[in-house]
Design a protein around this motif. Structure first.
Motif, mmCIF file in Angstrom:
data_model
loop_
_atom_site.group_PDB
_atom_site.id
_atom_site.type_symbol
_atom_site.label_atom_id
_atom_site.label_comp_id
_atom_site.label_asym_id
_atom_site.label_seq_id
_atom_site.Cartn_x
_atom_site.Cartn_y
_atom_site.Cartn_z
ATOM 1 N N ARG A 178 0.836 -1.212 0.000
ATOM 2 C CA ARG A 178 0.000 0.000 0.000
ATOM 3 C C ARG A 178 0.866 1.257 0.000
ATOM 4 N NH1 ARG A 178 -4.903 -0.833 4.272
ATOM 5 N NH2 ARG A 178 -5.762 0.956 3.123
ATOM 6 N N ALA A 179 1.976 1.213 0.720
ATOM 7 C CA ALA A 179 2.881 2.367 0.730
ATOM 8 C C ALA A 179 3.482 2.584 -0.654
ATOM 9 C CB ALA A 179 3.991 2.150 1.762
ATOM 10 N N ALA A 180 3.836 1.492 -1.346
ATOM 11 C CA ALA A 180 4.377 1.619 -2.694
ATOM 12 C C ALA A 180 3.309 2.102 -3.666
ATOM 13 C CB ALA A 180 4.950 0.280 -3.154
ATOM 14 N N HIS A 181 2.122 1.522 -3.574
ATOM 15 C CA HIS A 181 1.034 1.916 -4.476
ATOM 16 C C HIS A 181 0.675 3.389 -4.293
ATOM 17 C CE1 HIS A 181 -0.442 -2.553 -4.629
ATOM 18 N NE2 HIS A 181 0.661 -2.350 -5.342
ATOM 19 N N ALA A 182 0.788 3.874 -3.080
ATOM 20 C CA ALA A 182 0.405 5.260 -2.795
ATOM 21 C C ALA A 182 1.295 6.262 -3.522
ATOM 22 C CB ALA A 182 0.447 5.519 -1.285
ATOM 23 N N VAL A 183 2.518 5.851 -3.895
ATOM 24 C CA VAL A 183 3.396 6.751 -4.646
ATOM 25 C C VAL A 183 3.536 6.294 -6.097
ATOM 26 C CG1 VAL A 183 4.679 7.563 -2.640
ATOM 27 C CG2 VAL A 183 5.488 5.532 -3.844
ATOM 28 N N GLY A 184 2.590 5.477 -6.550
ATOM 29 C CA GLY A 184 2.544 5.105 -7.954
ATOM 30 C C GLY A 184 3.447 3.978 -8.372
ATOM 31 N N ILE A 185 3.830 3.091 -7.438
ATOM 32 C CA ILE A 185 4.746 1.997 -7.754
ATOM 33 C C ILE A 185 4.053 0.665 -7.525
ATOM 34 C CG2 ILE A 185 6.917 0.869 -7.133
ATOM 35 C CD1 ILE A 185 7.836 3.629 -6.071
ATOM 36 N N GLU A 186 4.061 -0.171 -8.551
ATOM 37 C CA GLU A 186 3.671 -1.573 -8.379
ATOM 38 C C GLU A 186 4.938 -2.403 -8.204
ATOM 39 O OE1 GLU A 186 1.060 -3.116 -11.489
ATOM 40 O OE2 GLU A 186 0.802 -1.045 -12.134
ATOM 41 N N HIS A 187 4.849 -3.443 -7.400
ATOM 42 C CA HIS A 187 6.028 -4.268 -7.188
ATOM 43 C C HIS A 187 6.246 -5.226 -8.349
ATOM 44 C CE1 HIS A 187 8.674 -7.399 -5.572
ATOM 45 N NE2 HIS A 187 9.100 -6.481 -4.722
ATOM 46 N N ARG A 188 5.204 -5.964 -8.748
ATOM 47 C CA ARG A 188 5.175 -6.864 -9.903
ATOM 48 C C ARG A 188 5.901 -8.189 -9.703
ATOM 49 N NH1 ARG A 188 3.464 -4.227 -14.665
ATOM 50 N NH2 ARG A 188 4.521 -5.766 -15.963
ATOM 51 N N ASP A 189 6.487 -8.428 -8.548
ATOM 52 C CA ASP A 189 7.175 -9.706 -8.342
ATOM 53 C C ASP A 189 7.116 -10.116 -6.875
ATOM 54 O OD1 ASP A 189 8.483 -11.954 -9.309
ATOM 55 O OD2 ASP A 189 10.491 -11.082 -9.109
ATOM 56 N N VAL A 190 5.921 -10.040 -6.290
ATOM 57 C CA VAL A 190 5.744 -10.461 -4.901
ATOM 58 C C VAL A 190 5.797 -11.993 -4.850
ATOM 59 C CG1 VAL A 190 4.226 -10.417 -2.885
ATOM 60 C CG2 VAL A 190 4.321 -8.436 -4.434
ATOM 61 N N LYS A 191 6.734 -12.508 -4.096
ATOM 62 C CA LYS A 191 6.902 -13.955 -3.947
ATOM 63 C C LYS A 191 7.716 -14.208 -2.684
ATOM 64 C CE LYS A 191 11.015 -14.051 -6.937
ATOM 65 N NZ LYS A 191 11.610 -14.614 -8.165
ATOM 66 N N PRO A 192 7.742 -15.443 -2.172
ATOM 67 C CA PRO A 192 8.448 -15.704 -0.909
ATOM 68 C C PRO A 192 9.921 -15.313 -0.916
ATOM 69 C CG PRO A 192 6.976 -17.517 -1.411
ATOM 70 C CD PRO A 192 6.962 -16.614 -2.611
ATOM 71 N N ALA A 193 10.606 -15.466 -2.032
ATOM 72 C CA ALA A 193 12.032 -15.129 -2.076
ATOM 73 C C ALA A 193 12.278 -13.630 -1.972
ATOM 74 C CB ALA A 193 12.659 -15.665 -3.362
ATOM 75 N N ASN A 194 11.266 -12.819 -2.264
ATOM 76 C CA ASN A 194 11.417 -11.370 -2.209
ATOM 77 C C ASN A 194 10.860 -10.767 -0.925
ATOM 78 O OD1 ASN A 194 12.757 -11.198 -4.631
ATOM 79 N ND2 ASN A 194 10.933 -10.742 -5.835
ATOM 80 N N VAL A 195 10.538 -11.610 0.020
ATOM 81 C CA VAL A 195 10.154 -11.157 1.357
ATOM 82 C C VAL A 195 11.244 -11.619 2.316
ATOM 83 C CG1 VAL A 195 8.464 -11.303 3.221
ATOM 84 C CG2 VAL A 195 7.686 -11.223 0.834
ATOM 85 N N LEU A 196 12.041 -10.673 2.784
ATOM 86 C CA LEU A 196 13.102 -10.989 3.735
ATOM 87 C C LEU A 196 12.572 -10.810 5.153
ATOM 88 C CD1 LEU A 196 16.162 -9.273 2.001
ATOM 89 C CD2 LEU A 196 15.276 -11.604 1.720
ATOM 90 N N LEU A 197 13.254 -11.433 6.097
ATOM 91 C CA LEU A 197 12.787 -11.429 7.489
ATOM 92 C C LEU A 197 13.823 -10.769 8.385
ATOM 93 C CD1 LEU A 197 11.412 -15.084 7.672
ATOM 94 C CD2 LEU A 197 10.160 -12.998 7.080
ATOM 95 N N ARG A 198 13.332 -9.935 9.279
ATOM 96 C CA ARG A 198 14.195 -9.403 10.324
ATOM 97 C C ARG A 198 14.427 -10.505 11.358
ATOM 98 N NH1 ARG A 198 14.740 -4.139 9.289
ATOM 99 N NH2 ARG A 198 13.036 -3.011 8.253
ATOM 100 N N PRO A 199 15.412 -10.350 12.228
ATOM 101 C CA PRO A 199 15.660 -11.388 13.227
ATOM 102 C C PRO A 199 14.440 -11.730 14.075
ATOM 103 C CG PRO A 199 17.522 -9.900 13.131
ATOM 104 C CD PRO A 199 16.458 -9.298 12.252
ATOM 105 N N ASP A 200 13.519 -10.766 14.279
ATOM 106 C CA ASP A 200 12.314 -11.049 15.050
ATOM 107 C C ASP A 200 11.207 -11.658 14.202
ATOM 108 O OD1 ASP A 200 11.431 -8.928 13.516
ATOM 109 O OD2 ASP A 200 10.953 -7.616 15.209
ATOM 110 N N VAL A 224 10.003 -7.976 5.359
ATOM 111 C CA VAL A 224 10.426 -6.768 4.662
ATOM 112 C C VAL A 224 10.397 -7.066 3.164
ATOM 113 C CG1 VAL A 224 12.274 -5.100 4.308
ATOM 114 C CG2 VAL A 224 11.890 -6.049 6.584
ATOM 115 N N LEU A 225 9.654 -6.288 2.418
ATOM 116 C CA LEU A 225 9.541 -6.492 0.981
ATOM 117 C C LEU A 225 10.757 -5.891 0.288
ATOM 118 C CD1 LEU A 225 7.636 -7.603 -1.215
ATOM 119 C CD2 LEU A 225 6.577 -5.337 -1.320
ATOM 120 N N THR A 226 11.364 -6.660 -0.600
ATOM 121 C CA THR A 226 12.564 -6.211 -1.298
ATOM 122 C C THR A 226 12.449 -6.518 -2.779
ATOM 123 O OG1 THR A 226 14.987 -6.300 -1.260
ATOM 124 C CG2 THR A 226 13.821 -8.370 -0.941
ATOM 125 N N ASP A 227 13.517 -6.248 -3.507
ATOM 126 C CA ASP A 227 13.653 -6.525 -4.936
ATOM 127 C C ASP A 227 12.556 -5.863 -5.766
ATOM 128 O OD1 ASP A 227 14.667 -7.378 -7.295
ATOM 129 O OD2 ASP A 227 14.772 -9.491 -6.751
#
Length: 297
Positions: free
Chosen positions: A136-158, A162-165
């Motif tokens: 939603r934060a990305a969409h709000a500034v006009g950006i689509e991610h286009r590649d949401v998948k498990p490998a592109n979601v990184l995890l903090r130690p807790d 975190v969405l990346t790539d």
């Protein structure tokens, strides 16, 4: 890149490469040490699959460079705790490939977590809400991610995601960089409208989010086939079978994994459904529609 000692690689005189974290068709990601600020960072090195790209396909090389720069600029426009933070970009100009310096996340990826076993529906719903908030934060500034998948979601130690790539993110003013006739994205997680060559929109990212959550709780992908072409055909022509282990997530997965993007609920409604599935307090409704996910592209 500079080398100050034999075997020691230092990028831009500042970022010392320590070890490789992972990679794919577009290059490598390194753990590095920021020699100026004395902190560890992640550095993305672009390495095209064909090393002769710049010599034999200069236009392709230029497009790849622009895509990497676009990723950096896209990330710089999104300030959110569930979106990876970009610190710096190293750009040597035409004929070179940039390096992107980002925050280092040490908890592995969601794919790493799923390799150890499925998620419980409530856990998947909580994670899904945070990834949705990043979208939603990305969409709000006009950006689509286009590649949401498990490998592109990184995890903090807790364990927080975190969405990346954002390397193939579609930015409204730069969509011409998508290569004509190319499969841009991961076939397993692409929405049907994107497979068919349409522009898509925020609703397409919501399909990908839902498919990721389906895989997380079911421990298999319902449309993956033995080849990329067969998978793309299944995404286009086959209905997603009802999940069997999704429990309270069943409703949101069923609502989002439909062929018609206009029939999918908007991000606000998805957030409420995920909150219920997670056992969290649902946010109040504000009367939004499917178009509430982001401004029209």
């Amino acid at each position: 890149m500079s080398r100050t000692e034999p075997g020691r690689r230092v990028i831009d005189g500042r970022f010392e490469l320590v070890g490789r974290l992972g990679g794919g068709g577009m290059g490598w990601v390194w753990r590095a040490r920021d020699l100026a600020l004395h902190r560890e960072v992640a550095v993305k090195e672009v390495r095209p699959p064909d090393p002769g790209l710049a010599e034999y396909d200069p236009e392709g090389a230029r497009t790849l460079r622009e895509r990497v720069l676009r990723e950096a600029r896209a990330l710089a426009r999104v300030h959110h705790p569930n979106v990876v933070t970009i610190h710096h970009i190293v750009d040597g100009g035409e004929g070179t490939y940039p390096w992107i310096v980002m925050e280092l996340l040490t908890g592995g990826s969601l794919q790493d977590r799923l390799d150890r076993g499925r998620l419980e529906p409530s856990e998947a719903a909580r994670m899904g809400r945070e990834v949705l908030d990043a979208l939603r934060a990305a969409h709000a500034v006009g950006i689509e991610h286009r590649d949401v998948k498990p490998a592109n979601v990184l995890l903090r130690p807790d364990g927080r995601p975190v969405l990346t790539d954002f390397g193939i993110a579609a930015v409204r003013e730069a969509t011409s960089l998508t290569a004509t006739g190319s499969v841009i994205g991961s076939p397993d997680y692409m929405a049907p409208e994107r497979v068919s060559g349409k522009e898509g929109g925020p609703a397409s990212d919501l399909w990908s989010l839902a498919m990721m959550l389906y895989v997380a709780v079911e421990a298999h992908h319902p449309l993956r086939r033995d080849s990329t072409l067969a998978t793309l055909a299944a995404v286009l022509s086959e209905d997603v079978p009802p999940p069997r282990q999704a429990g309270p997530l069943t409703g949101v997965l069923t609502a989002l994994l439909v062929k018609d993007p206009l029939a999918r609920p908007g991000a606000e409604e998805v957030d409420r459904m995920l909150a219920v599935a997670a056992g969290q307090a649902a946010p109040p409704a504000t009367g939004g529609t499917p178009a509430d996910a982001a401004p029209a592209f």
